[in-house]
Design a protein around this motif. Structure first.
Motif, PDB file in Angstrom:
ATOM      1  N   THR A  27      30.734  49.962  31.249  1.00 25.35           N
ATOM      2  CA  THR A  27      31.728  49.858  32.312  1.00 25.35           C
ATOM      3  C   THR A  27      31.165  48.939  33.390  1.00 25.35           C
ATOM      4  OG1 THR A  27      30.831  51.785  33.462  1.00 25.35           O
ATOM      5  CG2 THR A  27      32.688  52.179  31.967  1.00 25.35           C
ATOM      6  N   ALA A  28      32.054  48.297  34.098  1.00 26.00           N
ATOM      7  CA  ALA A  28      31.672  47.500  35.260  1.00 26.00           C
ATOM      8  C   ALA A  28      32.816  47.554  36.248  1.00 26.00           C
ATOM      9  CB  ALA A  28      31.381  46.052  34.874  1.00 26.00           C
ATOM     10  N   VAL A  29      32.488  47.636  37.530  1.00 22.10           N
ATOM     11  CA  VAL A  29      33.528  47.608  38.551  1.00 22.10           C
ATOM     12  C   VAL A  29      33.641  46.197  39.106  1.00 22.10           C
ATOM     13  CG1 VAL A  29      33.274  50.045  39.134  1.00 22.10           C
ATOM     14  CG2 VAL A  29      31.976  48.356  40.424  1.00 22.10           C
ATOM     15  N   GLY A  30      34.851  45.879  39.517  1.00 22.13           N
ATOM     16  CA  GLY A  30      35.068  44.544  40.054  1.00 22.13           C
ATOM     17  C   GLY A  30      36.489  44.371  40.538  1.00 22.13           C
ATOM     18  N   TYR A  31      36.927  43.121  40.532  1.00 26.81           N
ATOM     19  CA  TYR A  31      38.208  42.749  41.129  1.00 26.81           C
ATOM     20  C   TYR A  31      38.998  41.903  40.141  1.00 26.81           C
ATOM     21  CZ  TYR A  31      34.734  43.627  44.715  1.00 26.81           C
ATOM     22  OH  TYR A  31      33.694  44.172  45.437  1.00 26.81           O
ATOM     23  N   MET A  32      40.316  42.124  40.114  1.00 25.27           N
ATOM     24  CA  MET A  32      41.178  41.360  39.217  1.00 25.27           C
ATOM     25  C   MET A  32      42.560  41.254  39.834  1.00 25.27           C
ATOM     26  SD  MET A  32      41.980  42.020  35.135  1.00 25.27           S
ATOM     27  CE  MET A  32      40.351  41.567  34.529  1.00 25.27           C
ATOM     28  N   GLY A  33      43.241  40.181  39.485  1.00 23.25           N
ATOM     29  CA  GLY A  33      44.642  40.047  39.835  1.00 23.25           C
ATOM     30  C   GLY A  33      44.940  39.343  41.135  1.00 23.25           C
TER      31      GLY A  33
END
Length: 156
Positions: A27-33
């Motif tokens: 898993t990795a957290v981040g930003y999209m969209g």
């Protein structure tokens, strides 16, 4: 291996949920969209970049199905609140599924439709279903944030 990407509020708790699922390999957290390339946490928190806080999940479909991941996604946040989860307010906290192929799109749309028709929620499901965009990995201190602190949840 396959990929799934979900936004369901603050990414710390969402990552911890999926990280513990048998068949999830990373898993990795981040930003999209959003609009901006390589946004920082501070920029995303302004609610002006258009990005959602997301968890990018790599999983083995022979062990855990995408449909099971969708069930967990919908069971562990309120998909009827627009741009909000609990005390977190802003479009970066929106309920969103970023699909990586047509099968994921169809499964997400079906899951949303079934949940809307189930009567479980009084209000309609507002979860967005969009094609996956570029995933921008969040700063390292956000990765496995709760695990690093010995916590299993960030909910009050």
């Amino acid at each position: 291996m396959a990929r799934a990407t979900f936004g369901a509020g603050c990414f710390w708790g969402v990552e911890e949920l999926f990280r513990r699922v048998e068949g999830v390999t990373s898993t990795a957290v981040g930003y999209m969209g959003g609009e901006k390339e390589n946004p920082t946490y501070e920029e995303v928190c302004t609610d002006r970049t258009g990005h959602a806080e997301v968890v990018d999940v790599e999983f083995d479909p022979a062990v855990v199905s995408y449909n099971r991941l969708l069930e967990l996604f919908f069971e562990n946040h309120n998909p009827t609140t627009l741009n909000r989860q609990g005390p977190d307010i802003g479009s970066q906290y929106r309920s969103v599924i970023f699909y990586h192929n047509e099968q994921q799109k169809e499964a997400a749309e079906e899951a949303k439709r079934e949940l809307n028709n189930s009567g479980k929620w009084q209000d309609p499901i507002v979860t967005e279903i969009e094609p996956a965009h570029t995933f921008y990995r969040a700063e390292e201190y956000h990765q496995r944030f709760l695990q690093k602190r010995g916590q299993s949840s960030c909910h009050i």
